[in-house]
Write an enzyme that holds these catalytic residues in place. Sequence first.
Site, PDB file in Angstrom:
ATOM      1  N   ALA A 103       0.848  -1.192   0.000  1.00 58.32           N
ATOM      2  CA  ALA A 103       0.000   0.000   0.000  1.00 58.32           C
ATOM      3  C   ALA A 103       0.883   1.242   0.000  1.00 58.32           C
ATOM      4  O   ALA A 103       2.106   1.148   0.170  1.00 58.32           O
ATOM      5  CB  ALA A 103      -0.894   0.018   1.234  1.00 58.32           C
ATOM      6  N   LYS A 104       0.305   2.378  -0.213  1.00 52.36           N
ATOM      7  CA  LYS A 104       1.029   3.653  -0.110  1.00 52.36           C
ATOM      8  C   LYS A 104      -0.002   4.748   0.050  1.00 52.36           C
ATOM      9  O   LYS A 104      -1.141   4.603  -0.404  1.00 52.36           O
ATOM     10  CB  LYS A 104       1.827   3.911  -1.397  1.00 52.36           C
ATOM     11  CG  LYS A 104       2.933   4.923  -1.230  1.00 52.36           C
ATOM     12  CD  LYS A 104       4.162   4.243  -0.685  1.00 52.36           C
ATOM     13  CE  LYS A 104       5.358   5.158  -0.626  1.00 52.36           C
ATOM     14  NZ  LYS A 104       6.572   4.355  -0.358  1.00 52.36           N
TER      15      LYS A 104
END
Length: 421
Positions: A103-104
């Site tokens: 994720a980011k």
Amino acid sequence: MVDSILEGVLAQFHNAADEINLDAKYRDYLTTWKTIFQTHFPVEMDDGSVRMFEGARIIHNSALGPTKGGIRYSASLTLDDVKALSMLMTWKCAVVNLPFGGAKGGVIVDPTALSMRELQNLTRRFTSELEPIIGPDKDIPAPDMGTNAQTMAWMMDTYSMSHGYTIPAVVTGKPVAIGGSEGRLEATGRGVLYVLEAQLAAQGGVRGKTVSVQGFGNVGSVAARVIHEAGGVITHLSDRFIALHNPQGIDVTAAYAYAGNGTHTLREWHEQNPGSTEEIAPDEVLTAEVDVLVPAAVESVLTKDNAPNVRAKLIVEAANGPTTAEADAILNERGIPIIPDILANAGGVTVSYFEWVQARQYLHWTEAQVNEELKRIMSVAFQAVAARAANNGKPVPQRQAANWIGIERVVAAIDLRGFYP
Ligand code: GLU
């Protein structure tokens, strides 16, 4: 022209997928983002005005476990950047064999233009917007460009307050005093040294090798320092404001003591120490004639324009996505080996994993324990990538091998879990 980091990351994925004949169903699955969460939110500024900000958290894939990745504060951040960086996190976690997906997230903001109070307001409001997404079993943020341990402390506190009790495992990269891990701050830079030592093992190790480091933030400053301490000769070093050169080797211990952790700039250090280094043009850091080039700043710095002029014998990607797809092709063609980002900078998320484990067990490891376990994981991952890159006598670039390993581990998890319902 393939210059955006997303196009580059997708091109790498398809390239790797083609070579392993990846089935179409996985190809679609893995080029689709699980969750794209965007939010606009108000922040009260010091002068009483209210400014709207835009933030996002993107989850690429969760087949291997809860998702993991940093929060970036940058004025030039785009949704496509966050998508690309979240996909890189999926492969990165898989390459070092962590039980995490990718994720980011981030906010479009120049954090240097805000006061501490404004930054705190922004971080707390953004965290509360992220409530439906993040959680210690779901999605666990960490620092990235423009954020740090203090940002994580505010995020942890905001999330904890809304749940009524302290939940240290909701973020990693926190200050040690409130449940952060020893060695987390240095982890990415240290991991860079460990893969570099492994790569150079047959050539006498890092000692005596000349090294050019671009970037003096959390990653570049520590990478330069630990390489220097291991006997590497840092001949070129830069931050956002200045590039420095000393053919005998820059005293990085002194530079770090003065300008590490963002306390001062390298220009100030250069001015305080006349004669110790000479100022050079910024691009010379990338084209210096050295044994090792370590891009440790931002993405897309090695391009089709400067790749033909790179004179380093080896590149270690401490930043995420520093090499565009076109530059990658040129450097491969020129036979310059690259230790790819998803392996070279995986030390950060690896110690984030240790921090998460410690938080869940309310245990505290010593720095020696952290570094030893980090070195073991980085070495195992490096050997796996190197062995795969040998490719039964038909060598491929390490990036290709690392992508194969990452994709195959995620696909294996998808297969085992099956499709619901
Ligand atoms: N932002 C770092 C990275 O790009 C660390 C992520 C994490 O620790 O979750 O790998």
